[in-house]
Design an enzyme around this catalytic site. Structure first.
Site, PDB file in Angstrom:
ATOM      1  N   ASP A   1      36.951  32.422  37.473  1.00 43.17           N
ATOM      2  CA  ASP A   1      36.829  33.464  38.493  1.00 43.17           C
ATOM      3  C   ASP A   1      36.102  32.861  39.698  1.00 43.17           C
ATOM      4  O   ASP A   1      35.481  31.802  39.603  1.00 43.17           O
ATOM      5  CB  ASP A   1      36.041  34.643  37.911  1.00 43.17           C
ATOM      6  CG  ASP A   1      35.795  35.736  38.931  1.00 43.17           C
ATOM      7  OD1 ASP A   1      36.718  36.054  39.684  1.00 43.17           O
ATOM      8  OD2 ASP A   1      34.666  36.257  38.964  1.00 43.17           O
TER       9      ASP A   1
ATOM     10  N   THR B   1      34.244  35.014  42.523  1.00 42.81           N
ATOM     11  CA  THR B   1      33.057  35.761  42.916  1.00 42.81           C
ATOM     12  C   THR B   1      32.081  35.875  41.747  1.00 42.81           C
ATOM     13  O   THR B   1      32.408  36.407  40.701  1.00 42.81           O
ATOM     14  CB  THR B   1      33.442  37.170  43.405  1.00 42.81           C
ATOM     15  OG1 THR B   1      34.393  37.047  44.448  1.00 42.81           O
ATOM     16  CG2 THR B   1      32.225  37.915  43.887  1.00 42.81           C
TER      17      THR B   1
ATOM     18  N   ARG C   1      33.955  38.016  52.726  1.00 42.45           N
ATOM     19  CA  ARG C   1      34.644  39.109  52.031  1.00 42.45           C
ATOM     20  C   ARG C   1      34.779  40.285  52.993  1.00 42.45           C
ATOM     21  O   ARG C   1      33.828  40.645  53.684  1.00 42.45           O
ATOM     22  CB  ARG C   1      33.858  39.529  50.787  1.00 42.45           C
ATOM     23  CG  ARG C   1      33.761  38.430  49.746  1.00 42.45           C
ATOM     24  CD  ARG C   1      32.684  38.734  48.718  1.00 42.45           C
ATOM     25  NE  ARG C   1      32.955  39.940  47.965  1.00 42.45           N
ATOM     26  CZ  ARG C   1      33.731  39.980  46.874  1.00 42.45           C
ATOM     27  NH1 ARG C   1      34.294  38.869  46.432  1.00 42.45           N
ATOM     28  NH2 ARG C   1      33.919  41.107  46.224  1.00 42.45           N
TER      29      ARG C   1
ATOM     30  N   ASP D   1      40.557  37.903  45.647  1.00 44.81           N
ATOM     31  CA  ASP D   1      40.308  37.818  47.088  1.00 44.81           C
ATOM     32  C   ASP D   1      41.577  37.476  47.867  1.00 44.81           C
ATOM     33  O   ASP D   1      42.602  37.085  47.303  1.00 44.81           O
ATOM     34  CB  ASP D   1      39.248  36.752  47.367  1.00 44.81           C
ATOM     35  CG  ASP D   1      37.842  37.328  47.280  1.00 44.81           C
ATOM     36  OD1 ASP D   1      37.733  38.568  47.222  1.00 44.81           O
ATOM     37  OD2 ASP D   1      36.880  36.555  47.260  1.00 44.81           O
TER      38      ASP D   1
ATOM     39  N   LYS E   1      45.402  37.587  35.287  1.00 47.33           N
ATOM     40  CA  LYS E   1      44.532  36.469  34.910  1.00 47.33           C
ATOM     41  C   LYS E   1      44.780  36.073  33.453  1.00 47.33           C
ATOM     42  O   LYS E   1      44.934  34.890  33.127  1.00 47.33           O
ATOM     43  CB  LYS E   1      43.059  36.858  35.096  1.00 47.33           C
ATOM     44  CG  LYS E   1      42.615  37.008  36.541  1.00 47.33           C
ATOM     45  CD  LYS E   1      41.119  37.314  36.600  1.00 47.33           C
ATOM     46  CE  LYS E   1      40.623  37.430  38.036  1.00 47.33           C
ATOM     47  NZ  LYS E   1      39.165  37.649  38.118  1.00 47.33           N
TER      48      LYS E   1
ATOM     49  N   ASN F   1      36.167  42.431  35.080  1.00 45.58           N
ATOM     50  CA  ASN F   1      37.562  42.090  35.322  1.00 45.58           C
ATOM     51  C   ASN F   1      37.933  40.714  34.764  1.00 45.58           C
ATOM     52  O   ASN F   1      39.092  40.319  34.830  1.00 45.58           O
ATOM     53  CB  ASN F   1      37.874  42.149  36.824  1.00 45.58           C
ATOM     54  CG  ASN F   1      37.020  41.177  37.622  1.00 45.58           C
ATOM     55  OD1 ASN F   1      35.975  40.736  37.161  1.00 45.58           O
ATOM     56  ND2 ASN F   1      37.463  40.841  38.806  1.00 45.58           N
ATOM     57  N   ASP F   2      36.957  39.989  34.225  1.00 47.54           N
ATOM     58  CA  ASP F   2      37.234  38.685  33.622  1.00 47.54           C
ATOM     59  C   ASP F   2      37.292  38.740  32.100  1.00 47.54           C
ATOM     60  O   ASP F   2      37.604  37.741  31.461  1.00 47.54           O
ATOM     61  CB  ASP F   2      36.154  37.675  34.032  1.00 47.54           C
ATOM     62  CG  ASP F   2      36.046  37.511  35.538  1.00 47.54           C
ATOM     63  OD1 ASP F   2      37.103  37.411  36.184  1.00 47.54           O
ATOM     64  OD2 ASP F   2      34.923  37.518  36.065  1.00 47.54           O
TER      65      ASP F   2
END
EC number: 7.6.2.1
Length: 1251
Positions: free
Chosen positions: A454, A456, A652, A734, A873, A896-897
């Site tokens: 990832d 961020t 960002r 992103d 992912k 989200n990972d």
């Protein structure tokens, strides 16, 4: 064929994927996709869909019913479930928890049952049963029983200790007390007696005993502060808020006792951040969500008193639903080791069968005619051969090592502790050590091919700082812009004029402050007002100072920025929000909050101003905001240009917009909103559709730009890992420009890198698919005869692809036709066949295209996937696992990972700013990305080398020990007689040869940690499986076979015609067994000395101590005293003392050991001299390298600067980062041979010393 060609993915100008569009969400339904455009729908499908809709109206997602203060309601017959035959239990669990597995009666049988479910233990249990049959076994029963009991006992003790701890914990938790309404009054009862529907009272610092609906609180605005550390590891406080009506009426005991609310909600589940339900009370319905639920395991903080209604109890609570078993990951060596054990079992069966046939033949030819061998039974040679087969299975069973799996677990446990204890992976700033959360994957850390990271919070710090903004087309924030506004000031802006400024914001553009204070441009004030009001931040005052609690670092940075620029968020209730606008406090009525989620990529708030007008304020990703803007937005292009500039500086971005809403329009929309808020089924989908109706025709205000700095040591770490031949893929949500510039910042991309984008990739894949189709590759499901690279050799390529292109290229994009063509009624046979063939062809094409994409991507030195969802992912990780058969590692820090982390072979969590979800789902965790190089290049490589050495030696020593029986059988009529004493067979693997190999598996290292990091090329041995594979396995077996031959035949020849000093022949069986056993113990212990690279006192003590222990036990077991006590078990009385006092015996032992070991020494010497490995070279020059390292530390190192690729790069204002960003060094340049590196370093060192 033409149809198939046309279906190939090609695009015209209008249908080409948009790089900026986030692909469909993971939860996107077919109905939502159908709404994206008109389509011709078959009549039958329309009828089918209407029928399904009618059925859907009778379905409810909310089937869990709770009645307040009414225990009898939950005991009704229709809430009872049949558990076993006629035994029934309530649907509602009691609040008593049970995490233990055993009790006093069930421990022994259950634990043994679980252990014997393991194939190895069951195998040895069968052997033990066979040994109890006198006609089969020639071995004493204890030779198998003692090692088996030892293995079972160690495991049972560990399980017992763990379960006793669980018993104590359960008892402690179940006996905690809580205040519950009973008989109209609060009474103190134990947690285990709490039931669903009870109303409870909690006080400050109380643990929450069940999942409860917050009814009221002593805090203003019905707030309740909770700490969720036991749920998600986060220590910052969370805010929960009760319904306004319950907080208003349910504050006193009498009202709580008469509360009769009825709740319908979702069934118990493990989703910590989701809850859907409805409260029915006083003829009204009120929507319930996760913000109103207090979860078991949390702690009440900063709240004196709160009241709640129990919804889920005990095993139904979310924390207990999350305590299920996680998916067990196994290493590559695990699978290989199992296959090798299966190979040994097959060898065992074949050897036993061959010897059994030999015995049958011997019986027929010799045994039946030897009167002195008659045992009173007239069995046929075939029957005797059959019995002898099982006898040899028992005698040779030590070929399958009983202690192998236990030893492996001990070694892995020790290696995990070494990771936990590594101070060089300890992050002192946050007091965060490295943590091995699993003990089964350590050696796989030394075999990683691909890292999926990832961005961020993993590569960057995830500490957000407001840097720039674009308002009404004008960019603010860079001190270099000051001259454009006739200012020459470059010092920091002074915010002392603002009483609410926190003094932490570093901002340079004084012109923006002038614009705010003068009010010449209303859009500027409106911009910061939007930031101060459109959020879900909660405010708290600590020592009179405002403190914000934000759901994400981005949101916290924006609200803090608004605060510093004069628009301070001060307070909120359920229906109001108070903001200080340049010193003037104003309170706004909150009419609706349209919350942010990963699918919507935006949030909105609808407020009524003090003047009475209604406005909607919205902020979100530029991709979703631009789709919803009014056509008459004059600053769209200017803002887009600013967004591109911000992205090029790795900032960002978010877009801000608003709209005025008429009273009538809002009234109509609010009815739909309230209906969707209390919907019993598909509430989230219903709310999303309602949100879409109001979030349109927006007026663009501008965009924000937030800086997220790169973590320390990221470029160096990536460079080191690249030199270790590990490829790194960055997967981020992103923008493409931001992701690309991060790639340059961390040196994934360099000036000589050729970048391929989505269009290039699609074109290359299209050409490859056409070529394969022409050769029949797709339909035949075969790849081309020889692999054809996509790029010319030697080129440095990188791939940057967006989520939209990823879906198109991998044929993963959902289409609206998928449901239209799905007929509900039966089709004809011909239709079924055609559909089946079409589906199969599409799957074949999809599979081939995905494989081609993976081949293409793996040819690149770097891959960056941007604008990807969590599902994508995980999909990318799975593709590489599936088609490359490579070992993968995923590293991330946020929720989200999690999917990606669980999909990879090894998951690593960064304990950063986004909570602990990633850490709790990971196999290893630490605080900084830079520690990854030490985890892999040091601990991973060491663990791999140690485990490989351990396994090779383990198989060798067992074959050397066991196959002596095989050679002995040629001289005893294949009668399954043993060559050793029974007690030696029993203790060989347990005492005489176990400790040295365990210590080698724990402590050995070929080179130091510093040299491992200095020469990352050493890592490739694990990637290529060079130290443990079938070739190495068979070499170890061959070594064991040859050693067993020497161990048998040299003593056999020496004993053949020998007379001792006393004139007696020492060639009796017992002396022969002692001689072979002594030579074996000395040989295998000295052999491990030859295998050891890193000597310590402990290693030396274990080797010589094992030999001394053998002789000590042997003399004890061969003494007359123990024979008197146990005459049948100890029959070698006096053998050791009689045999070993003969010099001839010692000469035989020394000769045997020398013949076993000297060839090994010679081969190792020749190998290190003629074909040295990289590790051998470094060990040879170890002293020089150490001296060189000390010399380099004393020198000052200067680097020459280079021009920056991005002149507007704003990644850091600190000196030193520009070199990292713009050095232009390629992380994929060809490495110099190791000899040249060492020679150059040595020469430089010598020149310096001489000067």
């Amino acid at each position: 064929m033409n149809t198939e060609r046309d279906s190939e993915t090609t695009f015209d100008e209008d249908s080409q994927p948009n790089d900026e569009v986030v692909p469909y969400s993971d939860d996107e339904t077919e109905d939502e996709l159908e709404d994206q455009g008109p389509a011709v729908e078959p009549e039958q499908n329309r009828v089918n869909r209407e029928v399904e809709k009618k059925k859907e109206t009778f379905r409810k997602d909310c089937t869990w019913q709770v009645k307040a203060n009414d225990r009898k309601f939950h005991e009704q017959p229709h809430f009872m479930n049949t558990k076993f035959f006629c035994i029934k239990e309530s649907k509602y669990a009691s609040n008593a928890i049970k995490t233990y597995k055993y009790n006093a009666l069930t421990f022994l049988p259950m634990n043994l049952f679980e252990q014997f479910k393991r194939a190895a233990n069951f195998y040895f249990l069968i052997l033990l049963i066979l040994q109890a049959i006198p006609q089969i076994s020639t071995l004493a029963w204890y030779t198998t029983l003692v090692p088996l009991l030892l293995v079972l006992g160690i495991t049972a003790i560990k399980d017992l200790v763990d379960d006793v701890a669980r018993h104590k914990m359960d008892k402690e938790i179940n006996n905690r007390t809580c205040e519950v309404i009973k008989d109209g009054r609060f009474k103190i009862i134990k947690w285990k007696d709490i039931q669903v529907g009870d109303v409870i009272r909690l006080k400050k610092n109380d643990f929450i005993p069940a999942d409860i609906l917050l009814l009221s609180s002593s805090e203003p605005n019905s707030l309740c502060y909770v700490e969720t550390a036991e749920l998600d590891g986060e220590t910052n406080l969370k805010f929960k808020m009760a319904l306004e009506i319950t907080d208003q009426y349910l504050q006193i005991e009498d009202n709580l006792a008469t509360f009769d609310g009825f709740i319908e909600c979702e069934e118990p589940n493990n989703r910590l951040d989701k809850f859907t339900g409805t409260l029915f009370w006083r003829n009204q319905s009120f929507p319930l969500d996760a913000d109103k639920i207090l979860l078991r395991g949390c702690v009440i903080r900063n709240t004196d008193v709160c009241h709640g209604l129990v919804i889920f109890a005990g095993a139904d609570t979310k924390i207990m639903k999350n305590s299920g078993k996680t998916r067990f990951k196994r290493t590559k060596i695990d699978y290989l080791m199992n296959y090798m054990v299966y190979t040994i079992i097959i060898v065992l069966i074949l050897v036993s069968a061959g010897l059994a046939i030999g015995h049958a033949y011997w019986e027929a030819q010799i045994g039946n005619y030897s009167w002195y061998l008659y045992d009173g039974e007239n069995a046929t040679p075939s029957y005797r051969g059959f019995l002898n087969f099982w006898g040899y299975i028992i005698v040779l069973n030590t070929m399958v090592p009983i202690s192998l799996y236990v030893s492996v677990e001990v070694i892995r446990l020790g290696q995990s502790h070494f990771i936990n204890w590594d101070l060089q992976m300890y992050y002192a700033e946050k007091d965060t050590p490295a943590k091995s959360r699993t003990t089964t994957l350590n050696e796989q850390l030394g075999q990683i091919h691909y890292i999926f990271s990832d961005k961020t919070g993993t590569l960057t710090q995830n500490i957000m700082t407001f840097k720039k903004c674009c308002i009404n087309g004008t960019i603010y924030g860079d001190h270099r812009d000051a001259s454009q506004h006739s200012h020459s000031k470059i010092e920091l802006v002074d915010f002392s004029w603002n009483e609410f400024a926190d003094g932490k914001l570093a901002f340079y553009d004084h012109y923006l402050i002038e614009q705010i204070q003068s009010g010449k441009e209303p859009e500027v004030r409106q911009f910061f007002f939007l930031l101060s009001i459109c959020h879900t931040v909660m405010v708290d005052r600590i020592d009179g100072q405002i403190n914000y609690q934000a759901a994400s670092p981005d949101e916290g940075a924006l609200v803090n920025a608004a605060r510093n620029f004069g628009f301070a968020f001060l307070a909120r209730t359920q229906n109001t929000i108070t903001v200080s606008e340049l010193g003037t406090e104003r309170t706004y009525s909150v009419l609706a909050i349209l919350d942010f989620n990963s699918d919507r990529k935006r949030m909105s708030i609808i407020v009524r101003t003090p003047e009475g007008s209604i406005r909607l304020y919205c902020k979100g990703a530029d991709t979703v905001i631009y789709e919803r803007l009014h056509r008459m937005n004059p600053m769209k292009q200017e803002t887009q240009d600013a967004l591109d500039i911000f992205a090029s500086e790795t900032l960002r971005t978010l877009c801000l917009c608003y709209k005025e809403i008429e009273e009538k329009e809002f009234a109509e929309w609010n009815k739909k909103f309230m209906a969707a808020s209390v919907a019993s089924s598909n509430r989230d989908e219903a709310l999303d559709k309602v949100y879409e109706e109001i979030e349109r025709d927006l007026i663009l205000l501008g965009a924000t730009a937030i800086e997220d700095k790169l973590q320390d040591g990221v470029p160096e770490t990536i460079s080191k890992l690249a030199k270790a031949d590990i490829k790194i893929w960055v997967l981020t949500g992103d923008k493409k420009e931001t992701a690309e510039n991060i790639g340059f910042a961390c040196e994934l991309l360099t000036e000589d890198t050729t970048i391929c984008y989505g269009e290039d990739i699609n074109s290359l894949l299209h050409t490859r698919m056409e070529n394969q189709r022409n050769r029949g590759g797709v339909s035949a499901k075969f790849a081309p005869p020889a692999y054809e690279p996509f790029f010319p050799p030697g080129e440095n390529r990188a791939l940057i692809i967006t989520g939209s292109w990823l879906n198109e290229i991998l044929l993963e994009k959902k289409t609206k036709r998928s449901k239209i063509l799905k007929l509900k009624f039966p089709r004809t046979e011909e239709e079924r066949r055609m559909r089946s063939q079409s589906r199969r062809r599409l799957e074949e094409k999809k599979e081939q295209r995905q494989k081609n994409f993976v081949d293409l991507a793996c040819e690149c030195s770097a891959v960056i996937c941007c604008r990807v969802t969590p599902k994508q992912k995980a999909m990318v990780v799975d593709l590489v696992k599936r088609y490359k058969k490579a070992i993968t590692l995923a590293i991330g820090d946020g929720a989200n990972d999690v999917n990606m982390i669980k999909t990879a072979h090894i998951g690593v969590g960064i304990s950063g700013q986004e909570g602990m979800q990633a850490v709790m789902s990971s196999d290893y965790s630490f605080a900084q990305f830079r520690y990854l190089q030490r985890l892999l290049l040091v601990h991973g490589r060491w663990s791999y080398i140690r485990m490989c050495k351990f396994l090779r030696y383990f198989f060798y020593k067992n074959f050397a020990f066991t196959l002596v029986h095989f050679w002995y059988s040629f001289f005893n009529g294949y009668s399954a007689q043993t060559a050793y004493e029974d007690w030696f067979i029993t203790l060989y693997n347990v005492l005489y040869s176990s400790l040295p190999v365990l210590l080698m598996g724990l402590l050995d290292q070929d080179v130091s940690d510093k040299l491992s990091l200095r020469f990352p090329g050493l890592y490739v041995v694990g990637q290529r499986d060079l130290l443990f594979n079938y070739k190495k396995f068979f070499v170890s077996l061959l070594h064991g076979v040859l050693t067993s031959m020497v161990l048998f035949f040299i003593p056999f020849g020496a004993y053949l015609q020998t007379v001792g000093q006393d004139g007696e022949a020492p060639s009796d069986y017992q002396s022969f067994a002692v001689t072979m056993a002594s030579a074996l113990v000395i040989t295998v212990n000295f052999q491990i000395g030859l295998d050891t690279s890193y000597w310590t006192f402990v290693n030396a003590f274990s080797i010589f101590g094992s030999i001394a222990l053998y002789f000590g036990i042997m003399f004890d077991f061969h003494s007359a005293g123990i024979h008197v006590l146990f005459p049948s078990a100890f029959q070698f009385t006096g053998t050791a003392s009689n045999a070993l006092r003969q010099p001839y015996i010692w000469l035989t032992i020394i000769l045997t050991v020398a013949v076993c070991l000297l060839p090994v020494v010679a081969i190792r010497f020749l190998s290190m001299t003629i074909w040295p490995s990289e590790s051998d070279k470094i060990q040879k020059h170890r002293k020089r390298l150490k001296a060189e390292e000390q010399w380099k530390r004393r020198q000052s190192v200067f680097r020459r600067g280079a021009s920056s690729r991005r002149s507007a790069y704003a990644f850091s204002h600190q000196r030193g980062y520009a070199d990292l960003i713009s050095s232009g060094r390629s992380i994929r340049k060809k490495r110099s041979p190791l000899d040249a590196i060492i020679a150059d370093g040595t020469a430089e060192y010598r020149r310096t010393v001489e000067s």
